[in-house]
Motif scaffolding. Structure first.
Motif, PDB file in Angstrom:
ATOM      1  N   ILE A 123     -66.524  68.619 -24.736  1.00 56.67           N
ATOM      2  CA  ILE A 123     -66.098  69.575 -25.635  1.00 56.67           C
ATOM      3  C   ILE A 123     -65.305  70.761 -24.957  1.00 56.67           C
ATOM      4  O   ILE A 123     -64.274  71.070 -25.767  1.00 56.67           O
ATOM      5  CB  ILE A 123     -67.596  70.275 -25.943  1.00 56.67           C
ATOM      6  N   PHE A 124     -65.252  71.053 -23.669  1.00 55.59           N
ATOM      7  CA  PHE A 124     -64.539  71.845 -22.932  1.00 55.59           C
ATOM      8  C   PHE A 124     -63.021  71.202 -22.940  1.00 55.59           C
ATOM      9  O   PHE A 124     -62.083  72.020 -23.034  1.00 55.59           O
ATOM     10  CB  PHE A 124     -64.834  72.280 -21.585  1.00 55.59           C
ATOM     11  N   GLY A 125     -63.006  69.963 -22.601  1.00 55.11           N
ATOM     12  CA  GLY A 125     -61.742  69.498 -22.608  1.00 55.11           C
ATOM     13  C   GLY A 125     -60.924  69.504 -24.039  1.00 55.11           C
ATOM     14  O   GLY A 125     -59.632  69.611 -23.988  1.00 55.11           O
ATOM     15  N   LEU A 126     -61.469  69.125 -25.260  1.00 57.39           N
ATOM     16  CA  LEU A 126     -61.044  69.272 -26.367  1.00 57.39           C
ATOM     17  C   LEU A 126     -60.569  70.704 -26.698  1.00 57.39           C
ATOM     18  O   LEU A 126     -59.765  70.981 -27.370  1.00 57.39           O
ATOM     19  CB  LEU A 126     -61.875  68.921 -27.542  1.00 57.39           C
ATOM     20  N   LEU A 127     -61.497  71.703 -26.233  1.00 59.07           N
ATOM     21  CA  LEU A 127     -61.267  73.023 -26.651  1.00 59.07           C
ATOM     22  C   LEU A 127     -59.728  73.374 -25.733  1.00 59.07           C
ATOM     23  O   LEU A 127     -58.863  74.185 -26.238  1.00 59.07           O
ATOM     24  CB  LEU A 127     -62.193  74.018 -26.222  1.00 59.07           C
ATOM     25  N   TYR A 128     -59.823  72.773 -24.478  1.00 60.43           N
ATOM     26  CA  TYR A 128     -58.517  73.482 -23.548  1.00 60.43           C
ATOM     27  C   TYR A 128     -57.240  72.615 -24.156  1.00 60.43           C
ATOM     28  O   TYR A 128     -56.319  73.283 -24.295  1.00 60.43           O
ATOM     29  CB  TYR A 128     -58.978  72.679 -22.154  1.00 60.43           C
ATOM     30  N   VAL A 129     -57.369  71.514 -24.709  1.00 61.19           N
ATOM     31  CA  VAL A 129     -56.364  70.817 -25.174  1.00 61.19           C
ATOM     32  C   VAL A 129     -55.728  71.608 -26.528  1.00 61.19           C
ATOM     33  O   VAL A 129     -54.654  71.605 -26.920  1.00 61.19           O
ATOM     34  CB  VAL A 129     -56.503  69.245 -25.409  1.00 61.19           C
ATOM     35  N   GLY A 130     -56.806  71.788 -27.481  1.00 64.76           N
ATOM     36  CA  GLY A 130     -56.464  72.443 -28.624  1.00 64.76           C
ATOM     37  C   GLY A 130     -55.680  73.730 -28.338  1.00 64.76           C
ATOM     38  O   GLY A 130     -54.782  74.078 -29.160  1.00 64.76           O
ATOM     39  N   THR A 131     -56.286  74.662 -27.583  1.00 67.24           N
ATOM     40  CA  THR A 131     -55.610  75.903 -27.276  1.00 67.24           C
ATOM     41  C   THR A 131     -54.338  75.878 -26.863  1.00 67.24           C
ATOM     42  O   THR A 131     -53.252  76.840 -27.103  1.00 67.24           O
ATOM     43  CB  THR A 131     -56.608  76.810 -26.613  1.00 67.24           C
ATOM     44  N   GLY A 132     -53.903  74.935 -26.078  1.00 65.41           N
ATOM     45  CA  GLY A 132     -52.525  74.857 -25.639  1.00 65.41           C
ATOM     46  C   GLY A 132     -51.335  74.461 -26.573  1.00 65.41           C
ATOM     47  O   GLY A 132     -50.291  74.656 -26.240  1.00 65.41           O
ATOM     48  N   ASN A 133     -51.772  73.887 -27.521  1.00 67.69           N
ATOM     49  CA  ASN A 133     -50.602  73.726 -28.654  1.00 67.69           C
ATOM     50  C   ASN A 133     -50.632  74.302 -29.745  1.00 67.69           C
ATOM     51  O   ASN A 133     -49.781  73.890 -30.549  1.00 67.69           O
ATOM     52  CB  ASN A 133     -51.024  72.230 -29.147  1.00 67.69           C
ATOM     53  N   ASP A 134     -50.819  75.361 -29.835  1.00 68.22           N
ATOM     54  CA  ASP A 134     -50.807  76.324 -30.833  1.00 68.22           C
ATOM     55  C   ASP A 134     -49.578  77.104 -30.847  1.00 68.22           C
ATOM     56  O   ASP A 134     -48.900  77.743 -30.050  1.00 68.22           O
ATOM     57  CB  ASP A 134     -51.787  77.709 -30.999  1.00 68.22           C
ATOM     58  N   TYR A 135     -48.878  76.969 -32.129  1.00 66.77           N
ATOM     59  CA  TYR A 135     -47.430  77.599 -32.359  1.00 66.77           C
ATOM     60  C   TYR A 135     -47.561  78.925 -33.497  1.00 66.77           C
ATOM     61  O   TYR A 135     -48.403  78.736 -34.156  1.00 66.77           O
ATOM     62  CB  TYR A 135     -46.647  76.588 -32.822  1.00 66.77           C
ATOM     63  N   TYR A 136     -46.674  79.593 -33.294  1.00 64.42           N
ATOM     64  CA  TYR A 136     -46.658  80.782 -34.191  1.00 64.42           C
ATOM     65  C   TYR A 136     -45.311  81.083 -34.603  1.00 64.42           C
ATOM     66  O   TYR A 136     -44.140  80.596 -34.013  1.00 64.42           O
ATOM     67  CB  TYR A 136     -47.254  82.081 -34.065  1.00 64.42           C
ATOM     68  N   ARG A 137     -44.979  81.261 -36.003  1.00 61.10           N
ATOM     69  CA  ARG A 137     -43.716  81.603 -36.503  1.00 61.10           C
ATOM     70  C   ARG A 137     -42.990  82.822 -36.239  1.00 61.10           C
ATOM     71  O   ARG A 137     -43.614  83.853 -36.081  1.00 61.10           O
ATOM     72  CB  ARG A 137     -43.990  81.463 -38.020  1.00 61.10           C
ATOM     73  N   ILE A 138     -41.993  82.981 -35.663  1.00 65.19           N
ATOM     74  CA  ILE A 138     -41.193  83.925 -35.176  1.00 65.19           C
ATOM     75  C   ILE A 138     -39.815  84.154 -35.913  1.00 65.19           C
ATOM     76  O   ILE A 138     -39.339  85.190 -36.154  1.00 65.19           O
ATOM     77  CB  ILE A 138     -40.597  84.083 -33.708  1.00 65.19           C
ATOM     78  N   SER A 139     -39.592  83.323 -36.809  1.00 65.00           N
ATOM     79  CA  SER A 139     -38.278  83.516 -37.594  1.00 65.00           C
ATOM     80  C   SER A 139     -38.250  82.546 -38.762  1.00 65.00           C
ATOM     81  O   SER A 139     -38.654  81.281 -38.366  1.00 65.00           O
ATOM     82  CB  SER A 139     -36.949  83.311 -36.628  1.00 65.00           C
ATOM     83  N   ASP A 140     -37.543  82.795 -39.799  1.00 65.57           N
ATOM     84  CA  ASP A 140     -37.418  82.023 -40.957  1.00 65.57           C
ATOM     85  C   ASP A 140     -36.147  81.131 -40.812  1.00 65.57           C
ATOM     86  O   ASP A 140     -36.103  80.068 -41.071  1.00 65.57           O
ATOM     87  CB  ASP A 140     -37.291  82.889 -42.315  1.00 65.57           C
TER      88      ASP A 140
END
Length: 76
Positions: A19-36
């Motif tokens: 569970i902790f491994g999946l949470l760690y892997v999941g949080t490192g790959n989040d992207y957010y939009r900065i420009s169109d």
């Protein structure tokens, strides 16, 4: 009795680690939009500062959340 307890503890430890491994892997790959639509200057600044970015099919520029501080320092 000892064998059942050992198996139960081992299974619990494995589940918790997964569970902790999946949470760690999941949080490192989040992207957010900065420009169109990024300019070539933006792309060059991101490349020169080794910031992880991606351009999606619609042309929008996305950066990894973990690189947010780098972007604030170099590209604002």
């Amino acid at each position: 009795m000892k064998n059942k307890l050992t198996v139960s503890l081992a299974a619990t430890v494995i589940v918790v680690v997964l569970i902790f491994g999946l949470l760690y892997v999941g949080t490192g790959n989040d992207y957010y939009r900065i420009s169109d639509g990024p300019s070539s200057e933006q792309i060059e600044a991101l490349k020169s500062n080794k910031i992880d970015y991606m351009i999606k099919e619609d042309g929008s520029l996305w950066i990894r959340k973990s690189d947010e501080l780098k972007v604030a320092q170099c590209c604002t």
